[in-house]
Each structure stands twice: as C-alpha cells, then as structure tokens.
Scaffold this active site. Structure first.
Site, PDB file in Angstrom:
ATOM      1  N   GLY A 216      10.821  -7.689  -3.239  1.00  0.00           N
ATOM      2  CA  GLY A 216      10.679  -6.723  -1.948  1.00  0.00           C
ATOM      3  C   GLY A 216       9.716  -7.532  -0.841  1.00  0.00           C
TER       4      GLY A 216
ATOM      5  CB  ILE B 213       1.154  -7.789  -7.709  1.00  0.00           C
ATOM      6  CG1 ILE B 213       0.638  -9.366  -7.630  1.00  0.00           C
ATOM      7  CG2 ILE B 213       0.779  -7.353  -6.036  1.00  0.00           C
ATOM      8  CD1 ILE B 213       1.154 -10.160  -6.325  1.00  0.00           C
ATOM      9  CB  THR B 214       3.661  -3.734 -10.461  1.00  0.00           C
ATOM     10  OG1 THR B 214       4.680  -4.741 -10.114  1.00  0.00           O
ATOM     11  CG2 THR B 214       4.171  -2.330 -10.487  1.00  0.00           C
TER      12      THR B 214
ATOM     13  CB  ILE C  21       4.446  -8.447  -2.548  1.00  0.00           C
ATOM     14  CG1 ILE C  21       3.567  -7.290  -1.829  1.00  0.00           C
ATOM     15  CG2 ILE C  21       3.367  -9.388  -3.109  1.00  0.00           C
ATOM     16  CD1 ILE C  21       2.635  -6.667  -2.810  1.00  0.00           C
ATOM     17  N   GLY C  22       7.261 -10.004  -2.742  1.00  0.00           N
ATOM     18  CA  GLY C  22       8.014 -10.904  -3.348  1.00  0.00           C
ATOM     19  C   GLY C  22       8.674 -11.944  -2.245  1.00  0.00           C
TER      20      GLY C  22
ATOM     21  NE  ARG D 136      -6.522  -4.930   2.024  1.00  0.00           N
ATOM     22  CZ  ARG D 136      -5.719  -4.022   0.906  1.00  0.00           C
ATOM     23  NH1 ARG D 136      -6.301  -3.528   0.151  1.00  0.00           N
ATOM     24  NH2 ARG D 136      -4.333  -4.142   1.427  1.00  0.00           N
TER      25      ARG D 136
ATOM     26  CG  HIS E  33      -6.171  -2.535  -6.693  1.00  0.00           C
ATOM     27  ND1 HIS E  33      -6.839  -3.006  -5.761  1.00  0.00           N
ATOM     28  CD2 HIS E  33      -5.024  -2.209  -6.358  1.00  0.00           C
ATOM     29  CE1 HIS E  33      -6.158  -2.949  -4.590  1.00  0.00           C
ATOM     30  NE2 HIS E  33      -4.928  -2.580  -5.179  1.00  0.00           N
TER      31      HIS E  33
END
Ligand code: TXD
Length: 319
Positions: A12, A119-120, A14-15, A152, A176
C-alpha cells in the site's frame, strides 16, 4: 557478493514508499507482496522504470503468493488496514490481528532467517502477535514506531529552535499510542540537553510541552489532514533506516518496539525502548535511568499496551 533480498509484505502507501527508498539506497533486490493482485506487480514495475534515471540497480518484483518472500534477508510488514479519521490505532485490532496471523505463517514457512520489522498498527501488539505467529527469535523481530515518533519530535524541535534537523537528537519511549513518552531530558541539540536550552533562553518550557503534546498526537494530525489514510513518507523512511542498520551491521541506537524480558521491569511485552540494531537484530537493549515522572508516564504507556494485548488474546485464543 549477490544482492540482499528485501520483502515488503503489504504494497500500500507505506509498502510502495519502502520499495522506492530501498531502491534509491540500493539496499538489495526488492519484492512487494500484497493480497490485491496487480498492485504489487504494478508498483514494482513503476519503480523499476525509475531506476535508469535515478541511477540504481535493483531487481523489483511483485506477487500475491507467499512464495515470493522466499529466502528474504529483511521483511517489512505493513499489511492490514490503516486508520481513518475518528479511529484510534486500537480500533484496528481485530482486523489486523487476522492479517498478522497469516503473515506470520508465511514468514515461518518461507523466510525463517529474516530480520523482520513490523509497522502494522496497533504496533506494539501486532509485533508481539507476529513474533508468536512466525516463531522467529524475539531479537529478530522489532516494531517500527519510536524512530517515527522521535523523527517527528526532532523535526518540531528543529523548527522551534531554528537549527538543522541533523543536530537534533531525541527519542520517544513507551508504546506507540497517545501516551507515548517523548523524553525531554535525553533530547539534545548537538549534545546540549533540552532543559539546558530552556535555561539558556532558546525556548520556553511551555513551548517544549506543546511540542511534546504535538509529537504524541503526530499520527492523528496527519490522519486528520489526509482524511483517507495515515502517514507514509516518514514511517517508510524510519523503517528503512532500521533495515539499513541491520543489513550494514551499523549498530545504530534506535528507539524500537523491542521484546523486553525484565528490562525496565517489563516481562514478555514489546514496548518502545532504545536498542542497538546490528547484524544479529536487536543486539542490546539500552536501559536508561528514568526519573519518577518519566517512570510514571512509561508505566502508564506499558499498561495500555498490556491491556490491548489482553484484548487481542481474548479475540484470538491462538495467541
Ligand atoms: O508508526 C507506525 N508503526 C505506523 C503504522 C505509522 C503509520 C501507519 N501505520 C500502520 O501501517 C497503519 O495503521 C497500517 O496498519 C499499516 C499500513 O499503512 P499503509 O498506509 O501502508 O496502509 P495501506 O495503504 O492501506 O496498505 C496496506 C496494504 C494494502 O495494500 C492491503 O491490500 C494490504 O496491506 N493487505 C494485505 N497484504 C498482505 N496480506 C494481507 N492479508 C493483507 N491485508 C491487507
């Protein structure tokens, strides 16, 4: 030496960005995997067609059969659904738990020697579930969140202090979620801790507090702007830095969701802490001293991760 193989599970937003960055950095050959047939193949071909102009050599392929990830050195997992406005990361739990169970089985079968970066979302529970489902040693599976959250934090600090992002070092501890712990005491500009910079009049405590709060809600700010999904350029960049530290045995010290077996008084959970990433995966957990306020915030964050993990176990007894 033949090229390393990087498998991206989930093609998607990010991928696709991961594939592009891995190509530009010549980290190895890249395979994109997704259940949606055509998308991984299409993105692979598109990025491959950029390589003559960008000047990198990498073989890029796409597939929707797990055999595509066979023998991968690094696997980065983004498979699942992202947040929409109004959703918390935790709302993704049941859908993404099912996805991660399948991904773990695929890794176990085809790439049991890989270094895996999850990462999910919800991150700290998904990386735990991925380790269970794949059976890989805990030091070879980490979660990416702290690198993004601290990037960030660094960006906001550099903007506030009007200095280069390169000179700002910062890190974020804990899960997170919105109760992550951006560490003010351990964040520096060229080695000078933030509290000293406040004393020197470079900024005020109130402005630092506002930056800490903005960092905590950094993911939600992007979701609110994009409206159709969550951040992807910065998350992909952060995960590629982790992959690079492993592949090149750089031993960078990075905040990652790592498996704790007693460190920080936590046992059997994945939580964000600074770790050394090298050729053996997580080579060492850096156990920094927390003051009373930091410890309280850290424990609150750990309690949220633990509660979500219990919810995950209740949803799927296989975990
Ligand atoms: O810091 C962090 N860890 C994060 C996490 C920062 C930002 C986003 N974060 C999470 O990453 C987000 O909440 C999602 O759970 C993932 C992936 O985010 P992305 O923005 O890339 O989502 P997309 O564009 O929807 O891509 C997900 C892809 C999509 O192509 C689906 O078809 C695919 O996952 N998908 C699957 N692939 C393989 N196998 C299965 N079962 C599967 N199910 C969906």
């Amino acid at each position: 030496m033949s090229r390393r193989k990087i498998a991206l599970v989930g093609a998607g937003n990010i991928g696709g960005t991961l594939a592009h960055l891995a190509g530009l950095k010549e980290l190895g050959d890249i395979v994109l995997f997704d259940i949606v047939d055509g998308v991984p193949q299409g993105k692979a071909l598109d990025i491959a067609q950029s390589s003559p102009v960008a000047g990198f050599d990498a073989k890029l392929t796409g597939g929707s059969d797990y055999s595509a990830i066979k023998g991968a050195d690094v696997i980065i997992v983004t498979a699942g659904v992202p947040r929409q406005p109004g959703m918390s990361r935790d709302d993704l739990l049941s859908v993404n738990l099912g996805v991660i169970a399948k991904v773990g089985a695929g890794i176990k079968r085809y790439a049991p020697s890989a270094f895996v970066i999850c990462i999910t979302n919800p991150l700290d529970v998904m990386v735990w579930a991925l380790q269970k489902a794949s059976g890989l040693p805990t030091q070879r599976i980490v979660g990416m969140a702290g690198m993004l959250d601290s990037s960030r934090f660094r960006y906001f600090l550099a903007e506030e202090l009007n200095v280069s992002v390169e000179d700002v070092s910062a890190f974020v501890l804990g899960g997170h979620g919105d109760d992550m712990v951006p560490s003010v005491r351990y964040s520096t500009v060229a080695g000078v801790p933030l509290p000293d910079l406040v004393a020197m009049g470079w900024t005020t405590q109130a402005r630092i507090d506002a930056i800490v709060e903005r960092t905590r809600k950094g993911g939600g700010e992007i979701v609110g702007l994009l409206k159709t999904g969550s951040a992807y350029y910065a998350p992909a960049t952060a995960a590629i830095a982790m992959a690079e530290s492993y592949l090149k045995d750089k031993r960078r010290v990075m905040p990652c969701a790592a498996y704790l077996s007693g460190q920080y008084g936590v046992n059997g959970l994945y939580v964000g802490v600074p770790v050394v990433i090298g050729a053996n995966g997580v080579e060492r957990v850096m156990e920094i001293k927390l003051d009373a306020a930091e410890r309280a915030m850290f424990e609150k964050s750990v309690a949220s991760v633990r509660a979500l993990l219990e919810a995950a176990k209740a949803l799927d007894p296989a975990f």
